[in-house]
Write an enzyme that holds these catalytic residues in place. Structure first.
Site, PDB file in Angstrom:
ATOM      1  N   HIS A   1       8.269 -14.683   6.867  1.00 55.86           N
ATOM      2  CA  HIS A   1       8.902 -14.639   5.549  1.00 55.86           C
ATOM      3  C   HIS A   1       8.637 -15.921   4.783  1.00 55.86           C
ATOM      4  CE1 HIS A   1      12.029 -11.358   6.432  1.00 55.86           C
ATOM      5  NE2 HIS A   1      11.092 -10.928   5.626  1.00 55.86           N
TER       6      HIS A   1
ATOM      7  N   GLU B   1      -9.801   5.375   8.377  1.00 57.15           N
ATOM      8  CA  GLU B   1      -9.714   4.158   9.197  1.00 57.15           C
ATOM      9  C   GLU B   1      -9.958   4.451  10.669  1.00 57.15           C
ATOM     10  OE1 GLU B   1      -5.832   2.339   8.720  1.00 57.15           O
ATOM     11  OE2 GLU B   1      -4.817   4.267   8.629  1.00 57.15           O
TER      12      GLU B   1
ATOM     13  N   ASP C   1      -8.400  -1.353  10.230  1.00 53.10           N
ATOM     14  CA  ASP C   1      -8.447  -0.504  11.411  1.00 53.10           C
ATOM     15  C   ASP C   1      -9.831   0.107  11.634  1.00 53.10           C
ATOM     16  OD1 ASP C   1      -5.940  -0.626  12.720  1.00 53.10           O
ATOM     17  OD2 ASP C   1      -5.046   0.371  10.995  1.00 53.10           O
TER      18      ASP C   1
ATOM     19  N   CYS D   1      -8.601  -0.327   0.757  1.00 50.08           N
ATOM     20  CA  CYS D   1      -7.376  -1.139   0.721  1.00 50.08           C
ATOM     21  C   CYS D   1      -7.258  -2.094   1.906  1.00 50.08           C
ATOM     22  CB  CYS D   1      -6.143  -0.240   0.632  1.00 50.08           C
ATOM     23  SG  CYS D   1      -5.944   0.823   2.067  1.00 50.08           S
TER      24      CYS D   1
HETATM   25  C1  PEP Z   1      -6.185  -0.983   7.184  1.00 46.35           C
HETATM   26  O1  PEP Z   1      -6.151  -0.592   8.356  1.00 46.35           O
HETATM   27  O2  PEP Z   1      -7.207  -1.450   6.656  1.00 46.35           O
HETATM   28  C2  PEP Z   1      -4.988  -0.941   6.333  1.00 46.35           C
HETATM   29  C3  PEP Z   1      -5.042  -1.200   5.046  1.00 46.35           C
HETATM   30  O3  PEP Z   1      -3.821  -0.650   6.935  1.00 46.35           O
HETATM   31  P1  PEP Z   1      -2.957  -1.659   7.830  1.00 46.35           P
HETATM   32  O4  PEP Z   1      -3.547  -3.027   7.654  1.00 46.35           O
HETATM   33  O5  PEP Z   1      -1.577  -1.540   7.303  1.00 46.35           O
HETATM   34  O6  PEP Z   1      -3.142  -1.084   9.187  1.00 46.35           O
HETATM   35 MG    MG Z   2      -4.501   0.613   9.062  1.00 49.38          MG
END
Ligand code: PEP
Ligand code: MG
Length: 581
Positions: free
Chosen positions: A193, A435, A459, A506
């Site tokens: 945090h 992913e 991932d 993302c």
């Molecule tokens: C990812 O796996 O790239 C993703 C955006 O999800 P997280 O990082 O939350 O697993």
């Molecule tokens: Mg992910």
């Protein structure tokens, strides 16, 4: 003599100034026996210390809300108030006072170590942070018991660089007044945090320095480089001049980049992509908007379940999503359904230990097994979709069956709402995270079932190259520019576009400036990232013609090893953007 320490950079920028050592060391606690008739007094003394701690935290909270409103991170202080009210903690300590006839400090220290031991050995960084929250609250009560009140950052009367063993989020949340030029701590990680608050208050910070609080004294000249994770004590005149230059350059680049805030992310020849923001906490939104994010590309809703005593209700979800929909309007927000399990565990939902949690019952698999929970979330998203533009994203999809099952459940929830006359966006878009390699290899099929793709490279890289994303021994293999990753991305784009759907990214790769032109050239429609990356990514997009990016992607795709690709990309980016690379 000048000394350089290396830690974890958690908030960018450079701070140069005098150190102020904030004593947050643990209070030394003595054990002493008490007589039977003193037990009620001792318990009363303990209650007084608890009441005082609560009063102190409420005051910090009120100040924050008064001065900063929503941006004041009051929720972080709320976590501490919750811990303070935890009956188990209080009752256990009282039980020890009664049964062992010892002083309250000793009883509390004993309970705290039991609590902290439970967290020992847990790898999950979020849970580790809860351990530090408990420790912070415990130290506050102990200080009240021994009559040593905590000095407040609020009371600083000159600009300083705060050095501490550890800082509580309540400390960091009070750093907004401009008196703290930077901070550095022995403890901490990127997801604490404290680090999150530092980023949103834009205070340069380095954590995990291990023994900075023993090395630096109040008044020492120090430099904190939050970009590189470096702290220099007693810099030489040369180092001092060098960092003054770096600081000036950094400030100039940030202000220059921010001038692009309202400009589109468009190449010279008019090729447009959208840049969006990733959020875990609500107070990241103003930050993203002030850097020109065109909506939220990923809301990691599992954070609603973390740090909570009880699981959120449908109305809790609904309120958050409604606020998000309204706040982000006229843009849209992509709400990812729960990605719990794996490394993101919520204690109240965790059923049993899995030998291999990253390959276990996580994300969409967890939602399909716990359909009540899934329906509750979908109902809340749909209800909130009446207040703005929301999209639904399923995490960790491995193939079409899961999409169909999830969509069947979504249809049922929609029917339920329709039959009750509850309004929602009937055309709400539904997308899937790409992913898992099995999804990446069947994107042509998946593209027919959904409205958009979002590539989760964190991932995708982990599963494609078979490396644990949190294991430092194989970190050298974690290569965003691996040919396998680039091919997966390319296949995704081709499949999506041939079905007329959009494809976003993302994962962290989307916010890595080194990869921007490759991703642009591969044809991605949207990139979603953390706030600090937005300006530089936009600047890069706006500095080239689309052909240049396409050519770069093409040349990278014909190279056969990650290091060749990296070499090529680094050289090209350095040539094009000597000011950044
Ligand atoms: C990812 O796996 O790239 C993703 C955006 O999800 P997280 O990082 O939350 O697993
Ligand atoms: Mg992910």
């Amino acid at each position: 003599m000048s000394k350089t320490l290396k830690g974890i950079p958690v908030s960018s920028g450079i701070g140069i100034g005098r150190a102020f050592l904030l004593d947050r060391r643990k209070i030394k606690v003595e054990k002493y026996p008490i007589s039977a008739e003193d037990v009620p007094n001792e318990i009363e003394r303990f209650h007084q210390a608890l009441d005082l701690a609560k009063k102190q935290l409420m005051e910090i909270r009120e100040n924050l809300v008064r001065e900063l409103g929503d941006k004041g991170h009051a929720h972080i202080v709320d976590v501490h108030i919750l811990i303070l009210e935890d009956e188990m903690l209080i009752n256990e300590a009282i039980k020890i006072v009664e049964q062992e006839r010892v002083n309250a400090e000793w009883a509390l220290r004993t309970v705290l170590s039991q609590f902290v031991n439970i967290f020992e050995g847990i790898e999950d960084s979020y849970l580790k942070e809860r351990r530090s929250d408990i420790e912070h609250v415990g130290e506050r009560i102990l200080r009240n018991l021994v009559g040593k009140t905590i000095s407040n950052i609020d009371e600083l009367d000159q600009d300083v660089i705060v050095i501490a063993h550890d800082l509580s989020p309540a400390d960091t949340a009070q750093m907004h007044k401009g008196k703290v030029l930077a901070f550095a701590t022995d403890m901490g990680g990127r997801t604490s945090h404290t680090s999150i608050t530092a980023r949103s208050l834009e205070i340069p910070a380095v954590v995990g320095l291990e023994n900075v609080s023993a090395t630096v004294k109040t008044g020492d000249p120090v430099i904190v480089d939050g970009n590189e994770g470096i702290l220099i004590v007693n810099p030489t005149p040369g180092e001092f001049r060098n960092y003054l230059d770096k600081q000036k350059h950094y400030k100039y680049i940030v202000s220059e980049l921010l001038r692009l805030k309202d400009q589109p992310a468009e190449t010279y020849d008019g090729y447009r992509i959208e840049l969006k923001g990733n959020i875990e906490f609500f107070d990241e939104i103003p930050h993203l908007l002030s850097r020109g994010a065109e909506g939220i590309g990923l809301y990691r809703t599992e954070f609603l379940y973390m740090n909570k005593k009880d699981a959120p209700t449908e109305d809790d979800h609904f309120r958050v999503y409604k606020k998000l929909a309204k706040q982000i309007s006229p843009y849209s927000a992509v709400i990812r359904t729960l990605d719990l399990g794996g490394d993101k565990i919520a204690s109240h939902l965790h059923e049993e230990d899995e030998p291999n949690p990253v390959l276990g019952l996580r994300a969409i698999r967890f939602s399909l097994k716990h359909q009540d929970l899934f329906k509750l979330q979908l109902r809340a998203i749909l209800r909130a979709s009446a207040y703005g533009k929301l999209k639904i994203l399923y995490p960790m999809i491995s193939g079409i069956d899961e999409v169909r099952q999830a969509n069947d459940i979504l249809d049922k929830v929609k029917q339920e709402l329709l039959s009750k006359g509850i309004y929602f966006d009937e055309a709400i878009q539904v997308g899937v995270m790409i992913e898992i390699p099995s999804a990446a290899m069947t994107v042509d099929f998946l593209a027919r079932e959904v409205d958009f793709f979002s590539i989760g490279t964190n991932d995708l890289i982990q599963y494609s190259i078979a490396i644990d994303r949190g294991n430092e021994h194989v970190a050298y293999l974690y290569e965003p520019l691996h040919p396998a990753v680039l091919r997966s991305v390319k296949q995704c784009v081709v499949a999506a576009h041939s079905q007329g759907i959009r494809v976003a990214m993302c994962g962290e790769m989307a916010g890595d400036p080194l990869c921007t032109l490759i991703l642009l050239g591969l044809g991605l429609d949207e990139l979603s990232m953390n706030a600090p990356s937005l300006p530089i990514i936009k600047k890069i997009v706006r500095s080239v013609r689309y052909e240049q990016a396409a050519e770069m992607a093409y040349r990278a795709m014909i190279l056969s090893t990650p290091s060749e690709i990296e070499d090529y990309v680094e050289k090209a980016m350095r040539r094009l953007f000597p000011e950044f690379f």
